[in-house]
Write a protein that holds these residues in place. Structure first.
Motif, short mmCIF file in Angstrom:
data_model
loop_
_atom_site.label_atom_id
_atom_site.label_comp_id
_atom_site.label_asym_id
_atom_site.label_seq_id
_atom_site.Cartn_x
_atom_site.Cartn_y
_atom_site.Cartn_z
N GLY A 1 -4.17 -6.62 -2.24
CA GLY A 1 -5.16 -7.26 -1.40
C GLY A 1 -5.69 -6.39 -0.29
N PHE A 2 -5.43 -5.09 -0.36
CA PHE A 2 -5.88 -4.15 0.65
C PHE A 2 -6.62 -2.99 -0.02
N ALA A 3 -7.65 -2.50 0.64
CA ALA A 3 -8.28 -1.23 0.28
C ALA A 3 -8.00 -0.25 1.40
N GLY A 4 -7.70 1.00 1.04
CA GLY A 4 -7.33 2.00 2.03
C GLY A 4 -8.51 2.83 2.48
N LEU A 5 -8.73 2.91 3.78
CA LEU A 5 -9.80 3.74 4.33
C LEU A 5 -9.26 5.13 4.61
N ARG A 6 -10.04 6.14 4.23
CA ARG A 6 -9.65 7.54 4.47
C ARG A 6 -10.88 8.28 5.00
N GLY A 7 -10.66 9.45 5.58
CA GLY A 7 -11.78 10.23 6.11
C GLY A 7 -12.29 9.63 7.41
N GLY A 8 -13.61 9.71 7.60
CA GLY A 8 -14.22 9.20 8.82
C GLY A 8 -14.56 10.28 9.83
N THR A 9 -14.48 11.54 9.42
CA THR A 9 -14.80 12.65 10.33
C THR A 9 -16.30 12.71 10.60
N THR A 10 -16.65 12.99 11.85
CA THR A 10 -18.05 13.12 12.26
C THR A 10 -18.24 14.42 13.02
N MET B 1 0.82 -1.21 0.00
CA MET B 1 0.00 0.00 0.00
C MET B 1 0.85 1.26 0.00
N ARG B 2 2.16 1.14 0.27
CA ARG B 2 3.01 2.32 0.36
C ARG B 2 3.44 2.83 -1.01
N GLY B 3 3.28 2.04 -2.05
CA GLY B 3 3.71 2.46 -3.37
C GLY B 3 2.75 3.43 -4.02
N ALA B 4 3.21 4.10 -5.07
CA ALA B 4 2.36 5.01 -5.82
C ALA B 4 1.24 4.23 -6.49
N PRO B 5 0.02 4.79 -6.54
CA PRO B 5 -1.07 4.14 -7.27
C PRO B 5 -0.66 3.88 -8.72
N ALA B 6 -1.21 2.81 -9.31
CA ALA B 6 -0.85 2.46 -10.68
C ALA B 6 -1.13 3.60 -11.65
N GLN B 7 -2.23 4.32 -11.43
CA GLN B 7 -2.59 5.45 -12.26
C GLN B 7 -2.59 6.72 -11.42
N PRO B 8 -1.89 7.76 -11.84
CA PRO B 8 -1.90 9.00 -11.07
C PRO B 8 -3.27 9.65 -11.10
N ALA B 9 -3.58 10.40 -10.07
CA ALA B 9 -4.83 11.16 -10.02
C ALA B 9 -4.82 12.23 -11.10
N PRO B 10 -6.01 12.72 -11.49
CA PRO B 10 -6.06 13.78 -12.51
C PRO B 10 -5.18 14.97 -12.13
N GLY B 11 -4.38 15.44 -13.08
CA GLY B 11 -3.51 16.58 -12.85
C GLY B 11 -2.18 16.24 -12.21
N VAL B 12 -2.00 14.98 -11.80
CA VAL B 12 -0.77 14.56 -11.12
C VAL B 12 0.14 13.87 -12.13
#
Length: 252
Positions: A181-190, A1-12
């Motif tokens: 084999g992992f999905a990353g959870l982000r956010g979660g603010t309440t 999970m520490r590596g760069a995503p296979a596809q960069p985000a838009p503008g990256v």
């Protein structure tokens, strides 16, 4: 999970520098690298300096994440010497998707749904900014573009009071990366007045259910000290810690 995503985000854009990948052009730059670059001493200092100088030329804030088990042991010291500043450490947790999805009821008076529209992303960003009292103007665009560019790679969930389209009281998102084999959870603010009602747990469970449905066996999250005890109770296990080192360009 520490590596760069296979596809960069838009503008990256990705830039390779030896064992490292720089991701530039987003809301901030990131440095991705292996646990051990294989470099020591002056050679490692030169690698760090090249990253700093590239970000300085772009006038871009950048983040280099260091895990407790990274090598060499003096990596953090060398980053500080190059002008990177340590942020708050987080605990890296992992959990089994199927286990985390089981037996969690939806909280009363709340609707949880997946969102993709820019207007919903702006509502999420406004809620996050109000809770954390900080400028998160980049977040709505980031979530909108990420969801649009890779519909199967990002899931954004919102918890709304009473009905769909009601007040946003909590939100979280999940990032999938093909072949991992992992999905990353982000956010979660309440919102503070909605805490203690099971919203955080319900958002984790719904994301776990979606991950299990895709046969992604594990979830991963970098947990703050506030979230850590909740996630431990849900069944997550700690594997290491992560400290972000941030370099900020001088402002004239």
């Amino acid at each position: 999970m520490r590596g760069a995503p296979a596809q960069p985000a838009p503008g990256v854009t990705y830039e390779q520098d030896g064992p490292l990948v720089r991701a530039v052009g987003g809301f901030r730059a990131f440095v991705f690298g292996p646990r051990d670059t294989g470099l020591r001493g002056a050679a490692l200092d030169r690698l760090i300096a090249r990253q700093r100088d590239r970000f300085a030329a772009r006038e871009e804030t950048a983040e280099w994440r260091v895990h407790a088990h990274d090598q060499p042991p003096d990596l953090s010291e060398r980053l500080r010497a190059a002008g990177f500043v340590a942020g708050d450490s987080k605990t890296v947790l992992v959990g089994a998707s199927a286990e985390l999805a089981a037996g969690v009821p939806e909280p009363d008076g709340v609707v949880i749904r997946r969102v993709t529209e820019a207007g919903d992303m702006r509502r999420i960003a406004a809620m996050e900014a109000a809770v954390w009292d900080m400028d998160l103007s980049w977040l709505a665009r980031f979530l909108t573009e990420r969801a649009a560019a890779a519909p199967d790679g990002a899931v954004v969930l919102v918890a709304e009071a009473g009905r769909a389209g009601g007040q946003v009281v909590s939100a979280g998102w999940m990032i999938f990366q093909a072949g991992r084999g992992f999905a990353g959870l982000r956010g979660g603010t309440t919102l503070p007045e909605w805490r203690g009602r099971g919203l955080y747990r319900a958002l984790v469970a719904e994301r776990a259910r979606l991950a299990a449905a895709r046969r992604v066996p594990h979830l991963q999250v970098d947990a703050s000290d506030d979230s850590l005890p909740i996630l431990r109770r849900l069944g997550f296990r700690a594997v290491t810690t992560m400290t972000p080192y941030v370099w900020t360009p001088a402002r004239s």
